[in-house]
Each structure stands twice: as structure tokens, then as C-alpha cells.
Scaffold this active site. Structure first.
Site, PDB file in Angstrom:
ATOM      1  NE  ARG A 193      -9.613   6.791   7.770  1.00 19.59           N
ATOM      2  CZ  ARG A 193     -10.246   7.942   8.008  1.00 19.59           C
ATOM      3  NH1 ARG A 193     -11.176   7.991   8.940  1.00 19.59           N
ATOM      4  NH2 ARG A 193      -9.956   9.023   7.322  1.00 19.59           N
ATOM      5  N   GLY A 242       0.819  -1.205   0.000  1.00 18.96           N
ATOM      6  CA  GLY A 242       0.000   0.000   0.000  1.00 18.96           C
ATOM      7  C   GLY A 242       0.853   1.255   0.000  1.00 18.96           C
ATOM      8  CG  ASN A 243      -1.054   5.100   0.087  1.00 22.63           C
ATOM      9  OD1 ASN A 243      -0.977   4.868  -1.129  1.00 22.63           O
ATOM     10  ND2 ASN A 243      -2.122   5.645   0.631  1.00 22.63           N
ATOM     11  CB  ALA A 263      -5.968   8.444   8.771  1.00 24.11           C
ATOM     12  CB  CYS A 265       3.075   8.719  12.465  1.00 25.31           C
ATOM     13  SG  CYS A 265       1.343   8.904  12.961  1.00 25.31           S
TER      14      CYS A 265
END
Length: 350
Positions: A174, A20-21, A169, A137
């Protein structure tokens, strides 16, 4: 004849689990990095993900079969370290499969299976740990500041508030909100040294998205040297900025003093006398793959790559030292002076 120069260490092959990101940003940072690491494999569970597609175009081995697919790749035999950019639940499953192989793991989820790692604070204490947790983070942004205050004076209580753009997010963030707050709070105690702690995360829905912002509150009991605390904070921020260029203080460190005549009331403990230190931070992402407002994701990937590069350097230095020891001639014990100079040179490289 000049002495022979030791060859440059070979890059460490690494794998990224999670296409993913965050995983894709990790891959790009590794490819653009110092050369200490090289991409060996990109792992996902969605065969249509952009991360797997990009890795395939770059000639990197890929699999959409998760950790089992990684273990089945022939390239896995050369992998020295694995980045896990999935979720807290998935990491526990991944670690159960990876631990028996002996490969090193850097965990970017809040699973906290291994010890917490904040590079500028405690990485050198965990260079040989098989599994390192990169906290969160919010932890990467704020634990260094709380630790900087604690270097000067004992921190009775630390509280942080991290505000991130809702658009930065993703589902993983989440789904792990509870783990985020618990892990960040624990890191403020176990890594930064605060006696008590609290962490809050805010998902800001503003449009256009706002940059990641963090506020750090530290309560220091009794008298303390405000100038020394501010200097410690500024020095630490500079060190974080060496691998997260978009990390900066929004304004000068603030100090509020509370004496017997004007104590600060704290619901859990009552009146507090001493100094409240307030530090406000902003993190702008490098925009390697993620948007610049996603500083919350960028600080995680930047910290993870910095940690992996240092771990690789440490392992290669240790291996080089062992090879040099085995290569010593029989009369090695007669050359104490030579050994002393060699040790001094090696120390300068660390």
C-alpha cells in the site's frame, strides 16, 4: 576405469531481509527448493515477528537489527546473495550498506536500483548484475505476456490491469502503489519492448478474497499473425508455470482488428488501426506460507527463488570453468579435440 564424477555444487548460503509475509514465504520456498540455495540468515526489525520466530526454531541465524544486524552476524561472511523483501525506501538504505560488501542482491521492492529481472524474459542477460530488481507482482505476471506478443510483432502500446485481494496487500504494498505503477509500466517498455505503456493496480475488497487476476492489452499496428502470437503466449505461459504452478490463462487469447473504416480511438494518439491482443490471467498461490489467494505475493517469491537458483548455477559453472582452466597440463594446447568435446558437454548443461 570410469571417469570421476564432479561433486555436486555446494548450496549457496542466502539471507532474507524482511521477516514479514513475503520474507517468510521466501524462506520456506528456499528450504523446500531444489537444494541450490540454503538459508544462512533471516533479518527483520520486529523481534516478535513470526518470520524470525520460525527461522529461530529451524536453527537459522536471525537478527532483529535490520541490515546492520545482518552485517554483524558471523554467518554473513558466507552469504552469497541477499533477498530484500522490505520496501522501496528501505531497499535504498539496505543497498547503500550492502553494495560495498560485494554480496549479490535480489530486490523484491519497486525501488528499481538495479536492472529489471523477469526470469523467462531477460534473466540470462543479467546473471552477473550485483543488484537485480524483481519489478512487481503485476510485472512478473504480465511482462512475459507482452514480451511474447512482441516476439511476433512490434507492440505499439501495452496496458495491464492487475487486480489483487485487498487482504493480500500489506503495508509495504500500500505504501508503494505509485512505485508499483511506475515500475510496472517501465518494465513493459524496457523488458517487454512495448513502445508506450500503462499499468493499473486494483485492490479488491471482496470477501472471501479473490485470486490475483491480470488483463494484458497489446496494440499491434498493421497486419500480424494471430496464430503465431497465440502460440508465443501459450509457450511463454508454460515457461512461467515451470516456477509458478498456479499461473494460467483464463481463456483463449482474444484478437480485435481495427481497420481504416473502424479505427480504435486512443485519447493520446487518435485513431489506431491494427490488432488489439487481450490476454486474461489468473495466479493461484502455492500456499507455502501465504494463503492461496495471495498469488500476487507468491509470484514474486517464486520468481525471486527461480532467479537466485539460476544465478547460483551460473556462478558455480563459471567458477568450475576457471578451476578447470587453471588445472590444465602444460601440453594443453595440443589437445584441441578434447577441448571441443568438453565445451560441447558444458554447453549441454546450461
Amino acid at each position: 576405469m570410469p571417469p570421476a564424477t564432479a561433486p555436486a555444487p555446494a548450496p549457496w548460503p542466502v539471507a532474507v531481509i524482511g521477516s514479514g509475509n513475503i520474507g517468510t514465504d521466501l524462506m520456506i520456498k528456499i528450504l523446500r527448493g531444489s537444494g541450490a540455495l540454503t538459508m544462512g540468515a533471516m533479518v527483520g526489525i520486529d523481534p516478535t515477528s513470526d518470520g524470525l520466530a520460525r527461522a529461530g526454531r529451524l536453527g537459522i541465524a536471525t537478527t532483529a537489527d535490520g541490515v546492520d544486524g545482518l552485517l554483524a552476524l558471523p554467518e554473513f561472511a558466507d552469504i552469497r546473495l541477499v533477498f530484500d523483501a522490505t520496501s522501496a525506501t528501505a531497499h535504498r538504505t539496505n543497498w547503500a550498506r550492502l553494495e560495498p560488501t560485494g554480496v549479490r542482491v535480489l530486490d523484491l521492492t519497486p525501488a528499481a536500483v538495479g536492472p529489471y529481472c523477469v526470469p523467462v524474459v531477460n534473466l540470462d542477460a543479467h546473471l552477473d548484475a550485483p543488484n537485480l530488481n524483481m519489478v512487481t507482482c503485476g510485472g512478473q505476471a504480465t511482462v512475459p505476456i507482452a514480451a511474447a506478443v512482441a516476439q511476433v510483432a512490434p507492440v505499439a502500446y501495452a496496458e495491464i490491469v492487475s487486480s489483487i485481494a485487498a487482504r493480500s496487500a500489506g503495508p509495504g504494498t500500500r505504501a508503494n502503489i505509485d512505485e508499483f505503477t511506475e515500475t510496472t509500466s517501465r518494465a513493459l517498455r524496457e523488458v517487454a519492448g512495448a513502445r508506450r505503456s500503462k499499468a493499473v493496480i486494483v485492490l479488491n475488497p471482496a470477501e472471501p478474497p479473490l485470486l490475483m487476476r491480470n488483463t494484458v492489452y497489446c496494440l499491434v499496428e498493421g497486419d500480424c499473425d494471430h496464430t503465431a502470437i497465440e502460440n508465443s503466449v501459450l509457450e511463454t505461459a508454460d515457461r512461467v508455470r515451470s516456477y509458478v504452478p498456479g499461473y494460467r490463462l483464463k481463456q483463449r487469447v482474444q484478437f480485435d482488428t481495427y481497420g481504416p473504416d473502424n479505427p480504435l480511438y486512443i485519447p493520446q494518439t487518435g485513431g489506431f488501426t491494427g490488432t488489439k491482443v487481450t490476454v486474461m490471467l489468473e495466479v493461484t498461490g502455492a500456499a507455502d506460507y501465504l494463503p492461496a489467494y495471495a498469488g500476487n505475493l507468491d509470484i514474486m517469491t517464486s520468481a525471486a527463488v527461480a532467479a537466485a537458483e539460476r544465478i547460483a548455477q551460473h556462478a558455480q559453472q563459471a567458477q568450475h570453468g576457471q578451476q578447470a582452466e587453471h588445472a590444465q597440463p602444460a601440453e594443453y594446447g595440443e589437445h584441441a579435440e578434447h577441448t571441443e568435446h568438453a565445451g560441447t558437454a558444458a554447453g549441454a548443461l546450461r
